[in-house]
Design an enzyme around this catalytic site. Structure first.
Site, PDB file in Angstrom:
ATOM      1  N   ASP A  33      47.421  51.223   8.753  1.00 48.59           N
ATOM      2  CA  ASP A  33      47.311  51.317  10.362  1.00 48.59           C
ATOM      3  C   ASP A  33      48.091  49.845  10.344  1.00 48.59           C
ATOM      4  OD1 ASP A  33      45.649  52.788   9.201  1.00 48.59           O
ATOM      5  OD2 ASP A  33      43.336  51.597  10.105  1.00 48.59           O
ATOM      6  N   SER A  88      41.610  46.888  14.553  1.00 41.77           N
ATOM      7  CA  SER A  88      41.318  45.679  14.269  1.00 41.77           C
ATOM      8  C   SER A  88      42.552  45.647  13.985  1.00 41.77           C
ATOM      9  CB  SER A  88      40.867  45.601  12.934  1.00 41.77           C
ATOM     10  OG  SER A  88      41.161  46.728  12.277  1.00 41.77           O
ATOM     11  N   GLY A 122      38.515  54.717  15.075  1.00 40.54           N
ATOM     12  CA  GLY A 122      39.752  55.086  14.209  1.00 40.54           C
ATOM     13  C   GLY A 122      41.116  55.187  15.496  1.00 40.54           C
ATOM     14  N   PRO A 169      39.938  51.194  22.527  1.00 41.46           N
ATOM     15  CA  PRO A 169      38.446  51.710  22.118  1.00 41.46           C
ATOM     16  C   PRO A 169      38.884  50.631  20.811  1.00 41.46           C
ATOM     17  CG  PRO A 169      39.434  53.462  22.798  1.00 41.46           C
ATOM     18  CD  PRO A 169      40.766  52.753  22.521  1.00 41.46           C
ATOM     19  N   VAL A 170      36.957  49.521  20.522  1.00 38.54           N
ATOM     20  CA  VAL A 170      37.128  49.691  19.358  1.00 38.54           C
ATOM     21  C   VAL A 170      36.339  50.636  18.701  1.00 38.54           C
ATOM     22  CG1 VAL A 170      35.644  47.576  17.905  1.00 38.54           C
ATOM     23  CG2 VAL A 170      36.804  47.152  20.450  1.00 38.54           C
TER      24      VAL A 170
END
Lengths: 305, 305
Positions: A142, A99, A95, A91-92
């Site tokens: 990330d 990306s 969190g 899901p964009v």
């Protein structure tokens, strides 16, 4: 010899411990999850980027990350025409580092397609640079976790044993700006440094306390520490009623522990649960108004599909 | 000359800050609230205790506190026959110190009726002894605050300026054993002393940080600190979904801040709110499944009615 088609995937990421405190140098623990973004690359006459949101050329509005990747890779090797097709389970904007995953998968696919020979370290580094370029600021975590997979301490990048159990994500569906939340925490810390600084240190201490439990597979203790961490996130002001409902419901359904992941203020929570409890934890989250996704930790970062 | 009838009342109490940490010597702030227990005493032929739960004589099962009061006062002055009638606005067993209030009001009424001449200090002390006798253990805070009223630091017993604003109580209706919750916190503290001891110190620090805001009437800052305290109570494991719903709803409706009061694990939460916001805060609490009571801090402890 070049392949005509290459497909790479990279995983999303959760924070099991330490978000927000990591901004102040404290230890956090990130964990790659088996929700992946796949990028398929095919040679063609022009640059085409295709995803759920549409089909564009280089377009820094609609496809900022992939556009930046193509631009950056073009500095290494000429890229005249390529069709990048994105397919994501992450899901964009909730969190889960969607990306970073799309960025790393894109770099990986182009790297392979054009034989650039970038190492994983170089891919992670380029990914981080691209995130900074697009977002203005970004943690290297990330892109690092998405590239290498597994459970990783931050900032030390010690790899811990990947838990052999389930993770249930609960999405509140509420958008929250990480930037704003980080700024609010900073404000609170500036107002009451003698109260908030020790809390940051305790959050870092929770991460360090949890480390050996990964090695011994003591998921119950990891869960208890997640719950303590969650309380401290609440104290920092990044919890919400919606998150709280999903968090408490998941615990009530037998999760080892649960907390929000990332900036908070909405977005997602994560519950650590025994594999045979994941369904009931997911049902509890759904019942409490969230969108539940059952997944698990993964050792696999960027990979060829 | 004796009066034939005497009526005394004593207030309930909330913790604005510091419950649980106070067990480990940290500073807490208690606050008497304008919900009172009234005890009317009339001379008669035998001992009669009358309350919502029925009419008994000396009865340590049904009326343990008042029975103990009559017994204790009989050591000072012969009490042959007296009819004590209890009338209380304080919900029982929800962390609002209803037992302290009924104990103090009873001692006060008998003290006046029989001219025993006990000072307020002596009444508070006897009240504490009776709570220990009935419960096995008790903090002296409840009986102290019920006797003297106002906002009081613990253990220093410094009297702070009473806030000129409203308090909305939200009762979850869930019974929780304070004894058990205190034991659970102790267990958590023993498992992770290096994490939990600093949290206790921060909770004490929150109380101390709040003190000057009472003097300046900065209710907004008091509320913010209540919210931080609430997160730490969550970290200690004494929060619940039901409490969380009431707490977040009250904040959403414009309260300065809110937290659970007392042992947690159910029971009541308290919201500090501007007087003209109390109705909407109460409605929000009701809407979130709680029973709301609008009240306010009071300077008046034990008093003759």
């Amino acid at each position: 010899m070049r392949n005509n088609m290459i497909s790479c995937s990279a995983p999303g990421k959760i924070y099991l411990f330490g978000e927000h405190a990591v901004v102040y140098g404290e230890t956090a623990i990130g964990c790659a999850i088996e929700l992946r973004t796949r990028v398929r690359v095919e040679l063609c006459d022009s640059i085409i980027i295709q995803s759920e949101i549409g089909r564009t050329g280089i377009d820094f509005e609609k496809h900022p990350y992939i556009s930046a990747v193509v631009e950056k890779m073009s500095e290494i090797v000429p890229i005249d025409g390529v069709h990048l097709k994105v397919n994501s389970e992450i899901p964009v904007g909730s969190g889960l580092s969607s990306s970073a995953a799309v960025t790393i998968a894109s770099i990986g696919a182009l790297n392979k397609m054009f034989g650039c020979g970038l190492s994983l370290e170089e891919i992670a580094k380029m990914g981080h640079e691209i995130e900074i370029q697009v977002q203005g600021a970004a943690s290297p975590t990330d892109t690092y976790v998405s590239t290498f997979g597994g459970v990783v301490t931050i900032p030390d990048r010690k790899k811990l044993k990947t838990p052999d159990c389930g993770i249930v994500i609960g999405d509140t569906g509420v958008f929250a700006s990480t930037k704003e939340l980080v700024a609010n925490v900073r404000k609170l810390r500036e107002s009451y440094p003698h109260l908030i600084e020790p809390l940051m240190i305790v959050i870092g201490g929770i991460s360090k306390t949890a480390e050996p439990f990964f090695q011994t597979g003591d998921y119950s203790s990891i869960g208890k520490l997640m719950n303590v961490n969650q309380g401290l996130l609440d104290a920092l002001g990044v919890n919400t009623l919606e998150l709280s409902k999903l968090i408490y419901s998941s615990r009530g359904a037998g999760a080892f522990g649960s907390k929000s992941t990332g900036g908070g203020g909405g977005g997602c929570m994560v519950a650590l649960a025994a594999s045979d409890k994941c369904t009931q934890v997911a049902e509890a989250i759904t019942g409490a108004g969230g969108k539940a996704i059952v997944t698990k930790p993964t050792e696999q970062g960027l990979r060829l599909e």
